[in-house]
Enzyme design. Sequence first.
Site, PDB file in Angstrom:
ATOM      1  CE  LYS A  99      20.561  11.116-120.707  1.00  0.00           C
ATOM      2  NZ  LYS A  99      20.833  10.621-122.201  1.00  0.00           N
ATOM      3  CG  ASP A 100      17.500   8.003-124.366  1.00  0.00           C
ATOM      4  OD1 ASP A 100      18.451   8.566-124.913  1.00  0.00           O
ATOM      5  OD2 ASP A 100      17.644   7.225-123.405  1.00  0.00           O
ATOM      6  CG  MET A 155      21.609   0.134-126.430  1.00  0.00           C
ATOM      7  SD  MET A 155      22.285   1.068-127.900  1.00  0.00           S
ATOM      8  CE  MET A 155      22.796   2.406-127.175  1.00  0.00           C
ATOM      9  N   GLY A 156      23.074  -1.986-122.499  1.00  0.00           N
ATOM     10  CA  GLY A 156      23.916  -2.451-121.315  1.00  0.00           C
ATOM     11  C   GLY A 156      24.754  -1.294-120.625  1.00  0.00           C
ATOM     12  CB  SER A 204      24.276   8.983-119.929  1.00  0.00           C
ATOM     13  OG  SER A 204      24.802   8.559-121.736  1.00  0.00           O
ATOM     14  N   GLY A 237      19.932   4.467-113.899  1.00  0.00           N
ATOM     15  CA  GLY A 237      18.969   4.987-114.612  1.00  0.00           C
ATOM     16  C   GLY A 237      18.289   3.768-115.320  1.00  0.00           C
ATOM     17  CG  HIS A 238      20.460   1.195-118.034  1.00  0.00           C
ATOM     18  ND1 HIS A 238      21.724   1.637-117.835  1.00  0.00           N
ATOM     19  CD2 HIS A 238      20.153   1.572-119.110  1.00  0.00           C
ATOM     20  CE1 HIS A 238      22.108   1.966-118.996  1.00  0.00           C
ATOM     21  NE2 HIS A 238      21.142   1.878-119.789  1.00  0.00           N
ATOM     22  NE  ARG A 266      26.928   7.475-127.218  1.00  0.00           N
ATOM     23  CZ  ARG A 266      25.722   7.175-127.745  1.00  0.00           C
ATOM     24  NH1 ARG A 266      24.480   7.513-127.272  1.00  0.00           N
ATOM     25  NH2 ARG A 266      25.912   6.399-128.916  1.00  0.00           N
TER      26      ARG A 266
HETATM   27  P1  AMP Z   1      20.292   2.660-123.300  1.00  0.00           P
HETATM   28  O1  AMP Z   1      21.025   1.532-122.670  1.00  0.00           O
HETATM   29  O2  AMP Z   1      21.055   4.049-123.333  1.00  0.00           O
HETATM   30  O3  AMP Z   1      19.640   2.273-124.535  1.00  0.00           O
HETATM   31  O4  AMP Z   1      18.932   3.011-122.541  1.00  0.00           O
HETATM   32  C1  AMP Z   1      18.134   2.072-122.071  1.00  0.00           C
HETATM   33  C2  AMP Z   1      16.997   2.649-121.438  1.00  0.00           C
HETATM   34  O5  AMP Z   1      17.282   3.141-120.227  1.00  0.00           O
HETATM   35  C3  AMP Z   1      16.072   3.747-122.324  1.00  0.00           C
HETATM   36  O6  AMP Z   1      14.715   3.351-122.019  1.00  0.00           O
HETATM   37  C4  AMP Z   1      16.755   4.780-121.683  1.00  0.00           C
HETATM   38  O7  AMP Z   1      15.932   6.053-121.847  1.00  0.00           O
HETATM   39  C5  AMP Z   1      16.927   4.429-120.242  1.00  0.00           C
HETATM   40  N1  AMP Z   1      17.652   5.416-119.510  1.00  0.00           N
HETATM   41  C6  AMP Z   1      18.811   5.664-120.017  1.00  0.00           C
HETATM   42  N2  AMP Z   1      19.381   6.620-119.058  1.00  0.00           N
HETATM   43  C7  AMP Z   1      18.673   7.050-118.254  1.00  0.00           C
HETATM   44  C8  AMP Z   1      18.386   7.714-117.066  1.00  0.00           C
HETATM   45  N3  AMP Z   1      19.311   8.649-116.604  1.00  0.00           N
HETATM   46  N4  AMP Z   1      17.443   7.728-116.382  1.00  0.00           N
HETATM   47  C9  AMP Z   1      16.122   7.089-116.524  1.00  0.00           C
HETATM   48  N5  AMP Z   1      16.124   6.134-117.801  1.00  0.00           N
HETATM   49  C10 AMP Z   1      17.460   6.146-118.594  1.00  0.00           C
END
Ligand code: AMP
Length: 278
Positions: free
Chosen positions: A146-147, A27-28, A182, A33-34, A184
Site C-alpha cells: 500500500k505504501d 501506527m495503530g 487506510s 491491511g495491518h 485515514r
Molecule cells: P501504518 O499504520 O499506516 O503506518 O501502516 C503499517 C503497515 O501496514 C505498513 O507497512 C503499511 O504499508 C501496511 N498497510 C497499511 N494499509 C494497508 C493495506 N490496505 N494493505 C496492506 N498493508 C497495509
Amino acid sequence: MNVVRTIDELRDQLRSASRPIGFVPTMGYLHEGHLSLVRRARAECATVLMSIFVNPTQFGPSEDFGRYPRDLDRDLAMAKAESADVVFVPEVEAIYPPGFATFVEVERLTRRWEGERRPGHFRGVATVVTKLLNLACADAAYFGEKDYQQLQVVRRLIADLAIPTRIVGCPTVREPDGLALSSRNVYLGPADRQRATVLFRALRRAQETVDAGRVDRASIEQAMADCFAEAGVRLDYAAIVDPATLEPVETVEDEARVVIAAFVGGVRLIDNGPLVRR
Ligand code: AMP
C-alpha cells in the site's frame, strides 16, 4: 500476549523469544491491511512482534499528527485476536530521548512523489524504521505494498545499513469496491468515501490502456487524469514509474508501477499498483 512500553521490557521479552521472530511495525488504528501482515508473520514465524507508534518525525508541521486516529484498547484486542505475542507501544521519549540527534536519510528513492510532496516524511520513516528494526532483532519484517515508495525505501536502507532482517512486502488489502484500506479513511464523509474509489478505478484504467496497446506514459497518464476529472477529484500525481527506482518511465516495457496521490475532499489518499504488458 505481552504489551511492553519500554525498551528494557522489550529486550527482556525478546531474550526468551523463539525464533524466527516476525515484526510488524504500525501506527495503530488497526484494520484488515495491518492484520494481513500479522497473519503472514504468524504463518511464517514462531514469535510475532508488533509495534504501535504514531511517529511524530514523519509528519510535516501542517499534517495530521495531532489528530491521527488512535484507539489503543481496540488495537490490542485485535492484535490479541490474531495471536500476536508481543506488542511494543513506546512513548515518544522512548524512541526520541532528550538530545536525540541521529537521522537516517535515504537518497534518490525519496526525491519524488511522497518525498517531494511531504518534505522530511521519509527521513522520519527511515529513522524510526531503523530504530525499530534495531530493537526488534527480527528475522523478518512485514510491510504493505500500500505504501509502495516506503517499502522500497525500507528495502534500500536495510541493504545499505546491513540490517539483518528480511523485508517481506505484502499485497494491498482493499474494500470490496477497491478502496485501499487506510487508517485515514475514517476522515472521509459518506460522499467522499464514494468518490475515493476513483483511485482504484484509475489503476484499472491504466492497465486497460496498456491492454489496448497504448503503452506510452502520456496516454496512460491522460487516461488516469480523465478518471479523476470525471469524478471531480483533485489529482496530486498519477505517474508511471520504474518499480525499483521509482523514476518515471516513458513506455511500459515488461512491468512498471503506477503511483497515485489525490485529494478527496480534504483527505489526501495514496494508492499504487502494477502495470504489466501481457
Ligand atoms: P501504518 O499504520 O499506516 O503506518 O501502516 C503499517 C503497515 O501496514 C505498513 O507497512 C503499511 O504499508 C501496511 N498497510 C497499511 N494499509 C494497508 C493495506 N490496505 N494493505 C496492506 N498493508 C497495509
